[in-house]
Design an enzyme around this catalytic site. Structure first.
Site, PDB file in Angstrom:
ATOM      1  N   LYS A  41       0.846  -1.213   0.000  1.00  0.00           N
ATOM      2  CA  LYS A  41       0.000   0.000   0.000  1.00  0.00           C
ATOM      3  C   LYS A  41       0.873   1.252   0.000  1.00  0.00           C
ATOM      4  O   LYS A  41       2.066   1.182   0.301  1.00  0.00           O
ATOM      5  CB  LYS A  41      -0.918  -0.016   1.220  1.00  0.00           C
ATOM      6  CG  LYS A  41      -0.192   0.050   2.547  1.00  0.00           C
ATOM      7  CD  LYS A  41      -1.136  -0.152   3.728  1.00  0.00           C
ATOM      8  CE  LYS A  41      -0.331  -0.236   5.017  1.00  0.00           C
ATOM      9  NZ  LYS A  41      -1.156  -0.575   6.172  1.00  0.00           N
ATOM     10  N   TYR A 278      15.319  30.628   3.380  1.00  0.00           N
ATOM     11  CA  TYR A 278      14.136  31.305   3.926  1.00  0.00           C
ATOM     12  C   TYR A 278      14.282  31.544   5.424  1.00  0.00           C
ATOM     13  O   TYR A 278      14.763  30.689   6.160  1.00  0.00           O
ATOM     14  CB  TYR A 278      12.891  30.433   3.724  1.00  0.00           C
ATOM     15  CG  TYR A 278      12.398  30.377   2.306  1.00  0.00           C
ATOM     16  CD1 TYR A 278      11.968  31.530   1.652  1.00  0.00           C
ATOM     17  CD2 TYR A 278      12.324  29.165   1.632  1.00  0.00           C
ATOM     18  CE1 TYR A 278      11.496  31.464   0.349  1.00  0.00           C
ATOM     19  CE2 TYR A 278      11.850  29.083   0.340  1.00  0.00           C
ATOM     20  CZ  TYR A 278      11.439  30.244  -0.300  1.00  0.00           C
ATOM     21  OH  TYR A 278      10.959  30.182  -1.584  1.00  0.00           O
TER      22      TYR A 278
HETATM   23  C1  LIG Z   1      -0.245  -1.527   6.862  1.00  0.00           C
HETATM   24  C2  LIG Z   1      -0.770  -2.789   7.355  1.00  0.00           C
HETATM   25  C3  LIG Z   1       0.097  -3.880   7.592  1.00  0.00           C
HETATM   26  C4  LIG Z   1       1.599  -3.785   7.487  1.00  0.00           C
HETATM   27  O1  LIG Z   1       2.105  -3.285   8.706  1.00  0.00           O
HETATM   28  P1  LIG Z   1       3.671  -3.165   8.990  1.00  0.00           P
HETATM   29  O2  LIG Z   1       3.728  -2.691  10.389  1.00  0.00           O
HETATM   30  O3  LIG Z   1       4.204  -2.169   8.027  1.00  0.00           O
HETATM   31  O4  LIG Z   1       4.261  -4.504   8.793  1.00  0.00           O
HETATM   32  C5  LIG Z   1      -0.478  -5.084   7.944  1.00  0.00           C
HETATM   33  N1  LIG Z   1      -1.817  -5.207   8.082  1.00  0.00           N
HETATM   34  C6  LIG Z   1      -2.666  -4.183   7.888  1.00  0.00           C
HETATM   35  C7  LIG Z   1      -4.131  -4.394   8.080  1.00  0.00           C
HETATM   36  C8  LIG Z   1      -2.181  -2.943   7.547  1.00  0.00           C
HETATM   37  O5  LIG Z   1      -3.020  -1.928   7.370  1.00  0.00           O
END
Ligand SMILES: *Cc1c(COP(=O)(O)O)cnc(C)c1O
Length: 407
Positions: A41, A278
């Protein structure tokens, strides 16, 4: 087209070797039957979802033990990016509002592609079932259960109803049952154990779920709560080589996958009393050589690193000078006199112990690695860099051996 093609531009160099190391470390913590769902994601935590998926498939071709079994994303559009990759894809954000805007169209597309849709309500089950019926297809769904996160899983007292509706519809196939931990990165955390007990109790109450794949573990739980592995695990951060505790650990060899590099585009000397950038937040107290690098907060380099961040140039550590601006950052080259236009500054070093590591940067900006990485902008080219990108090999006269250029 290759990694060298993008010299002179901000680049995120992706190391396949590091990714393989991390996969192996993860696998070593799992029973052989546990499946691995790579969480891609948010553009694979900023690394570039297509690039990471491609590298994962390449790794699998070379050594089948290092395979991943599925991908997880948050949204329909993220799933669409991975469409051609022939792995199961789960969409983590739950389906709601199935008939608002273009949602129906997206859900249809998801059903036709066989993606696993996440449910958190009986009405969503009904909606998806109806859309699937119109398509004369079966929709693949999973139920995420709330065991204490209080975000958007199905609450305990609604579970029976949601399950009943899901199993009732012949056009739905229940392909997963999951939950998510609030404190997974803390070893032996009592709340994690409480969530796990809750999940197990629920599973015990419904023998019908015996054959449905169960999953609960993100990176933290993979390392710290083996009893939460169930049938499948969902590693995100650790896959990208970052320890879920926020500190590198000798117990778990993880290799940061990404190196963030950008070229120096100007060099000049400022005199005592002159300010840079800045707000004039930096005023030279000694003659100072300044390098201007083509990377700013619009690219995701945090403005909170103003006057505090460290970058690496030709093996030297150089401080960020003045405020990080939108498209550029000034750095102090006084102790790195050989550096010139075209040399690259490393803003995130893949060496976990470097003063420019992601760990060091999170301490400077008081952020978490998730936040910094997912904030990396679309102007940065994501390129695969098969050799480990030590700083020397990033020079123009000795470029990394490139393979291909995504996008
Ligand atoms: C983002 C997410 C993960 C991955 O989590 P990490 O801590 O990056 O390993 C796993 N399960 C769900 C439901 C998530 O939203």
């Amino acid at each position: 087209m290759d990694a060298k093609y993008f010299l002179g531009e901000p680049r995120l160099l992706i190391s396949p070797d590091a990714l393989r190391t991390n996969l192996r470390t993860l696998r070593r913590h799992l029973a052989p039957t546990v499946r691995v769902c790579a969480v891609l994601k948010a553009n694979a935590y900023g690394h570039g979802a297509k690039v990471i998926a491609q590298v994962l498939l390449q790794i699998e071709t070379e050594s089948p033990f290092d395979r991943v079994d599925a991908f997880a994303v948050a949204t329909f559009e993220e799933a669409d990016e991975l469409r051609e990759l022939e792995k199961p894809v789960m969409i983590l954000r739950p389906v709601e509002n199935a008939f608002l805007g273009r949602q129906r169209e997206l859900i249809e597309h998801a059903i036709l592609n066989g993606w696993i849709l996440t449910l958190r309500s009986a009405s969503a089950a009904d909606d998806i079932a109806r859309i699937a019926m119109h398509l004369q297809k079966r929709a693949s769904v999973q139920i995420m259960v709330d065991t204490g996160m209080r975000r958007c899983g199905v609450a305990y007292d609604e579970f029976a109803h949601v399950l009943e509706r899901t199993l009732h519809h012949p056009t739905l196939r229940l392909d997963g049952l999951g939950t998510h931990f609030a404190n997974s990165e803390l070893s032996g955390n009592p709340f994690t154990l409480e969530q796990l007990r809750f999940f197990n109790r629920l599973l015990d109450g419904y023998p019908i779920l015996e054959s449905v794949p169960k999953h609960a573990a993100n990176s933290g739980a993979i390392f710290f709560t083996p009893r939460a592995h169930f049938d499948l695990v969902r590693p995100g951060l650790s896959l990208y080589g970052i320890d879920p505790t926020g500190h590198p650990s000798v117990d778990r060899p993880l290799a940061p996958v990404a190196t963030l590099a950008a070229p120096i585009i100007a060099v000049h000397d400022v005199e005592v009393g002159e300010s840079v950038g800045y707000g004039q937040t930096f005023v030279a107290t000694e003659p100072t050589r300044i390098g201007i690098v083509a990377l700013g907060y619009a690219d995701g380099y945090p403005r909170a690193a103003s006057n505090r961040g460290v970058v690496r140039v030709l093996g030297h550590s150089c401080g960020v000078v003045g405020r990080v601006s939108m498209d550029m950052t000034a750095i102090n080259l006084t102790r790195c006199p050989d550096a010139g236009i075209g040399d690259e500054a490393i803003f995130i070093d893949s060496d976990p112990h470097s003063p420019a590591s992601i760990y060091a940067l999170t301490r400077v900006t008081d952020q978490i690695a998730y936040e910094i990485l997912t904030g990396l902008g679309s102007r940065i080219k994501r390129v695969i860099c098969p050799t480990s990108p030590s700083e020397q090999t990033l020079r123009d006269d000795d470029p990394p051996k490139p393979v291909f250029m995504p996008r």
